[in-house]
Each structure stands twice: as C-alpha cells, then as structure tokens.
Design a protein around this motif. Sequence first.
Motif, PDB file in Angstrom:
ATOM      1  N   LEU A  37       0.931  -1.372   0.108  1.00 40.55           N
ATOM      2  CA  LEU A  37      -0.286  -0.291   0.015  1.00 40.55           C
ATOM      3  C   LEU A  37       0.794   1.389   0.065  1.00 40.55           C
ATOM      4  CD1 LEU A  37      -2.922  -1.030   2.755  1.00 40.55           C
ATOM      5  CD2 LEU A  37      -2.864  -0.992   0.109  1.00 40.55           C
ATOM      6  N   GLY A  38       1.760   1.365   0.482  1.00 35.83           N
ATOM      7  CA  GLY A  38       2.570   2.201   1.017  1.00 35.83           C
ATOM      8  C   GLY A  38       3.536   2.567  -0.568  1.00 35.83           C
ATOM      9  N   ASP A  39       3.662   1.259  -1.495  1.00 34.05           N
ATOM     10  CA  ASP A  39       4.452   1.712  -2.606  1.00 34.05           C
ATOM     11  C   ASP A  39       3.868   1.686  -3.003  1.00 34.05           C
ATOM     12  OD1 ASP A  39       6.851   0.940  -1.115  1.00 34.05           O
ATOM     13  OD2 ASP A  39       6.691  -0.865  -1.916  1.00 34.05           O
ATOM     14  N   VAL A  40       2.562   2.144  -4.110  1.00 30.63           N
ATOM     15  CA  VAL A  40       1.697   1.757  -5.080  1.00 30.63           C
ATOM     16  C   VAL A  40       1.817   3.158  -6.059  1.00 30.63           C
ATOM     17  CG1 VAL A  40      -0.863   2.531  -5.609  1.00 30.63           C
ATOM     18  CG2 VAL A  40      -0.478   0.621  -4.129  1.00 30.63           C
ATOM     19  N   SER A  41       1.995   4.211  -4.774  1.00 24.21           N
ATOM     20  CA  SER A  41       1.991   5.417  -5.893  1.00 24.21           C
ATOM     21  C   SER A  41       3.648   5.479  -6.600  1.00 24.21           C
ATOM     22  CB  SER A  41       2.329   6.559  -4.599  1.00 24.21           C
ATOM     23  OG  SER A  41       3.373   6.341  -3.890  1.00 24.21           O
ATOM     24  N   GLY A  42       4.130   5.166  -6.388  1.00 26.42           N
ATOM     25  CA  GLY A  42       5.541   4.717  -6.868  1.00 26.42           C
ATOM     26  C   GLY A  42       5.654   3.499  -7.815  1.00 26.42           C
ATOM     27  N   LEU A  43       4.397   2.485  -8.338  1.00 25.29           N
ATOM     28  CA  LEU A  43       4.532   2.197  -9.167  1.00 25.29           C
ATOM     29  C   LEU A  43       3.699   2.593 -10.372  1.00 25.29           C
ATOM     30  CD1 LEU A  43       3.525  -1.512  -7.169  1.00 25.29           C
ATOM     31  CD2 LEU A  43       5.417  -1.247  -8.104  1.00 25.29           C
ATOM     32  N   ARG A  45       3.716   5.681 -10.448  1.00 24.51           N
ATOM     33  CA  ARG A  45       4.623   6.559 -11.646  1.00 24.51           C
ATOM     34  C   ARG A  45       5.617   6.216 -12.409  1.00 24.51           C
ATOM     35  NH1 ARG A  45       5.206   9.146  -5.947  1.00 24.51           N
ATOM     36  NH2 ARG A  45       6.812   7.592  -5.325  1.00 24.51           N
ATOM     37  N   ALA A  46       5.850   5.041 -11.785  1.00 26.37           N
ATOM     38  CA  ALA A  46       7.068   4.530 -12.527  1.00 26.37           C
ATOM     39  C   ALA A  46       6.557   3.782 -14.215  1.00 26.37           C
ATOM     40  CB  ALA A  46       7.615   2.788 -12.009  1.00 26.37           C
ATOM     41  N   VAL A  47       5.576   2.886 -13.789  1.00 27.40           N
ATOM     42  CA  VAL A  47       4.825   2.773 -15.297  1.00 27.40           C
ATOM     43  C   VAL A  47       4.252   4.280 -16.075  1.00 27.40           C
ATOM     44  CG1 VAL A  47       2.618   1.696 -16.200  1.00 27.40           C
ATOM     45  CG2 VAL A  47       3.462   0.793 -13.861  1.00 27.40           C
ATOM     46  N   GLY A  48       3.505   4.521 -15.465  1.00 27.17           N
ATOM     47  CA  GLY A  48       2.887   6.080 -16.082  1.00 27.17           C
ATOM     48  C   GLY A  48       3.806   6.269 -16.545  1.00 27.17           C
ATOM     49  N   ALA A  54      -1.003   9.209 -21.204  1.00 28.78           N
ATOM     50  CA  ALA A  54      -2.399   7.301 -21.043  1.00 28.78           C
ATOM     51  C   ALA A  54      -2.521   8.353 -19.685  1.00 28.78           C
ATOM     52  CB  ALA A  54      -1.449   6.031 -20.529  1.00 28.78           C
ATOM     53  N   ASP A  55      -2.117   9.701 -18.900  1.00 30.00           N
ATOM     54  CA  ASP A  55      -2.979  10.086 -17.440  1.00 30.00           C
ATOM     55  C   ASP A  55      -3.459   8.577 -16.598  1.00 30.00           C
ATOM     56  OD1 ASP A  55      -3.249  12.281 -18.249  1.00 30.00           O
ATOM     57  OD2 ASP A  55      -4.777  12.563 -19.297  1.00 30.00           O
ATOM     58  N   LEU A  56      -2.050   7.753 -16.186  1.00 31.27           N
ATOM     59  CA  LEU A  56      -2.398   6.413 -14.987  1.00 31.27           C
ATOM     60  C   LEU A  56      -2.715   7.460 -14.164  1.00 31.27           C
ATOM     61  CD1 LEU A  56      -2.316   3.455 -14.860  1.00 31.27           C
ATOM     62  CD2 LEU A  56       0.228   3.246 -14.867  1.00 31.27           C
ATOM     63  N   ASN A  57      -3.301   5.850 -13.509  1.00 37.96           N
ATOM     64  CA  ASN A  57      -4.095   6.542 -12.076  1.00 37.96           C
ATOM     65  C   ASN A  57      -4.786   5.106 -11.310  1.00 37.96           C
ATOM     66  OD1 ASN A  57      -6.436   7.242 -11.293  1.00 37.96           O
ATOM     67  ND2 ASN A  57      -6.408   8.423 -13.121  1.00 37.96           N
ATOM     68  N   CYS A  58      -4.163   5.275  -9.595  1.00 40.00           N
ATOM     69  CA  CYS A  58      -4.711   4.186  -9.371  1.00 40.00           C
ATOM     70  C   CYS A  58      -5.385   4.485  -7.911  1.00 40.00           C
ATOM     71  CB  CYS A  58      -3.311   3.027  -9.237  1.00 40.00           C
ATOM     72  SG  CYS A  58      -4.279   1.445  -7.951  1.00 40.00           S
ATOM     73  N   VAL A  59      -6.613   4.442  -7.462  1.00 36.57           N
ATOM     74  CA  VAL A  59      -6.955   4.496  -5.914  1.00 36.57           C
ATOM     75  C   VAL A  59      -6.526   3.292  -5.322  1.00 36.57           C
ATOM     76  CG1 VAL A  59      -9.399   5.760  -5.360  1.00 36.57           C
ATOM     77  CG2 VAL A  59      -7.937   6.480  -6.911  1.00 36.57           C
ATOM     78  N   VAL A  60      -6.511   3.391  -3.950  1.00 38.11           N
ATOM     79  CA  VAL A  60      -7.051   1.993  -3.321  1.00 38.11           C
ATOM     80  C   VAL A  60      -8.251   2.246  -2.262  1.00 38.11           C
ATOM     81  CG1 VAL A  60      -5.576   0.696  -1.749  1.00 38.11           C
ATOM     82  CG2 VAL A  60      -4.611   2.242  -3.621  1.00 38.11           C
ATOM     83  N   GLY A  61      -8.682   1.469  -1.927  1.00 38.98           N
ATOM     84  CA  GLY A  61      -9.562   1.588  -0.907  1.00 38.98           C
ATOM     85  C   GLY A  61      -9.479  -0.022  -0.125  1.00 38.98           C
ATOM     86  N   GLU A 113      -0.149  -2.837 -17.303  1.00 39.90           N
ATOM     87  CA  GLU A 113       1.324  -2.934 -17.132  1.00 39.90           C
ATOM     88  C   GLU A 113       1.088  -2.712 -15.234  1.00 39.90           C
ATOM     89  OE1 GLU A 113       5.592  -3.511 -16.985  1.00 39.90           O
ATOM     90  OE2 GLU A 113       4.101  -4.695 -18.227  1.00 39.90           O
ATOM     91  N   LEU A 114       0.306  -2.572 -14.652  1.00 42.57           N
ATOM     92  CA  LEU A 114       0.341  -1.190 -13.104  1.00 42.57           C
ATOM     93  C   LEU A 114      -0.531  -2.664 -12.872  1.00 42.57           C
ATOM     94  CD1 LEU A 114       0.984   0.288 -11.395  1.00 42.57           C
ATOM     95  CD2 LEU A 114      -1.312   1.432 -11.749  1.00 42.57           C
ATOM     96  N   ALA A 115      -1.322  -3.147 -13.618  1.00 42.59           N
ATOM     97  CA  ALA A 115      -2.207  -4.429 -12.503  1.00 42.59           C
ATOM     98  C   ALA A 115      -0.922  -5.780 -12.381  1.00 42.59           C
ATOM     99  CB  ALA A 115      -3.257  -4.975 -13.268  1.00 42.59           C
ATOM    100  N   TYR A 116      -0.328  -5.890 -13.933  1.00 40.17           N
ATOM    101  CA  TYR A 116       0.799  -6.885 -13.148  1.00 40.17           C
ATOM    102  C   TYR A 116       1.614  -6.904 -12.543  1.00 40.17           C
ATOM    103  CZ  TYR A 116       4.553 -10.029 -14.879  1.00 40.17           C
ATOM    104  OH  TYR A 116       5.875 -10.476 -14.557  1.00 40.17           O
TER     105      TYR A 116
END
Length: 352
Positions: A37-43, A45-48, A54-61, A113-116
């Motif tokens: 959970l702490g690393d999601v924002s870094g992932l 950024r790395a993929v995006g 592509a305006d990639l983003n990810c919301v975590v619940g 790619e982010l999901a992978y």
Amino acid sequence: MTRPTRSQTVLAPPAKAAIFLVVTVRPSAENDIRELLGDVSGLVRAVGFRVPDADLNCVVGIGAQLWERLYGSPRPAGLHPFRALEGERHTAVSTPGDVLFHLRGTQLDVCFELAYQISRRLSGWADIVDEVHGFKFFDERDLLGFVDGTENPEGIAAVDAVTIGDEDAEFAGGSYVLVQKYLHDLDAWNTLSVEEQERAIGREKLTDIEIPDELKAPNSHVSVNTITDPDGTQLQIVRDNMPFGSVSAGEFGTYYIGYAATPDVIERMLQRMFIGEPPGNYDRILDFSTAVTGSLFYVPTAGFLDDQPPHSSGDQPDSGEPPEPDRSPNTSSDNPSDGSLAIGSLRRTGTS
C-alpha cells in the motif's frame, strides 16, 4: 498525531480504460500488504512515466475486516462490510473484499502493466477474487445503449460529494467507495422497444435528455436513484462506471463504482433500487441487470498510505508464526472478466 491529508486521485479526467482488482489478504500477510500500500504511488509513477499521456492513476480502498487487522481502532465512522439487500425479486449480494485497486487511464496497456506489477507483489499472500477490464463504449454509453453518468456533480460540488470532512476529523480528506459488478441480459433487454427502454431508464436513448418528472415512471432508474435530504437538497455521489464484457462467454455488464463522503447516500440508493420506497417499487433496470458482487471500502488519503500508522496495539495482530508462502498464481473468482482527491474534468459515468 495529525495524519497527512494529501488525497488520492478520486476525481480524475475521463478514462478510456480501467481495471478493477478486488483482493483478499491471507492470514499473517499484514506486513506485506502494508508495504505494498505504501508503494502503490511509486508503482504508478514508474509505469506512468513510460507513457505520460496515458494519465495513469490508481485509487486504493481498504475493507472493514482488513482495516481491523492493519490498524485496529479508531476506524472510519462509515466503514463496515457491504450490507446485502434482499428485495421481493432482486438481491444485492455481499462478496469478500479486503482491498480495491481502481486503475484507470486513457490506454489499457498501462493499466494492464500496473495491474501486472501489483499482482506480482500480491503473489503468495493475497488473492485476486475479482478482476474486471473496463472500456469506454462510444459516447460514454453502457452496453444497454444509454449514456452513463449524466448527473455526476462537477467542480466544488464533486469535491463536497466525495470528501470526508470535520464530521469524522481523524479521517478527513478520505472517501468511501462501493463497487458492484452487474451482468446484463441483453437478449431480454433488446426485445423491449426503445420507448420501453426509455421508460425503464428515465431518459431518451438518443439525446440523453431526461424525461419530464410528470411523465417519468416511478420505478425508472433515474427516479429511484434521485434522493434528497429533508430540506429537498439532492444528495450526490460521483460514479466512475465502466462497461465490460466477453463475447465468447456471452457476458456483458457494467462495473458500478460510486465514490461518496459517506456510504449512507449510496446505501440509500441501493435500498430504493432493490427494496423500493415504498417496498415493491424496485428499480426496473434490475429485471435485466443482476448484481453478482458487492463490496465497500474506505479510501484513505495518499498521505496516509505513504505514512501509515501502527496497529492500535502498537503491534500487528498476533496470528502466530507465518506459514510458508504459497507462491501459486493468483486466480479470479467464479465470474472472471477480462473484459491524491485531485480535481480534473469529471468522468460522466453512472446512469442517473
């Protein structure tokens, strides 16, 4: 201690592609999920970074049961397991879910790619119990053929609709998200005339114009999902629904995802949809759309994820020695589908 309030990107520009992952976390894997959970924002950024446009983003619940395992108390005032609803003819089911990953962008490849990369981190200590790949369908329509999300609020109204405030100060800046996967019986739906379909939805199919109140059916989707507080003010949420499907499996659906400052608003909408006000006046669309999942999550601020508090006891829950990790691949549920609160142009999603 005051927690950081930098928010996740709940309000995002229109997405042309999305992947929804609902995950359950195995016993003794609390430290692993906290680290991820702490690393999601870094992932992200790395993929995006590889495809900036592509305006990639990810919301975590985070679900109620996992919240207790990770953080103990206090917990967000509105966080609880999804409450199933059983009406006279239709049921809103409750299904397991510890974490929701809502990935979206303008291209499916970066979402994939982010999901992978997330799935690699989950391997051995968590299971993806539902995976749905969504896509934009023509001019923001669902697979029933109607524009989806016309009444989403915009600007400050959208921020107010999804942001927890001083009423739960410990968790201010966060949000709630409720998800359901609906499968459509398109064969039955397409036997209806356009006029009958419009009566069920409450809008004209071609123009997307709402049918006047005096002509609108009381069990239309628009009528049932329009709720107000005692002074007559309409209560709003932000939907980011996406169509999905599999031609070979004959599976066609809508992934419903609603963000709100309190789950009470969404739960009242679902009460009206499945039970009816008065009882029996259920949403006509349910005669053609079946909910096969249902989960509720709290969306913490991005600052919370980056700087997570310890469990309220000061330690992780005592669950004994961790078992040897099972490195078998993650699998989806029985109905697989292939198919930070930043302000941007809002996605017109969710038929209401």
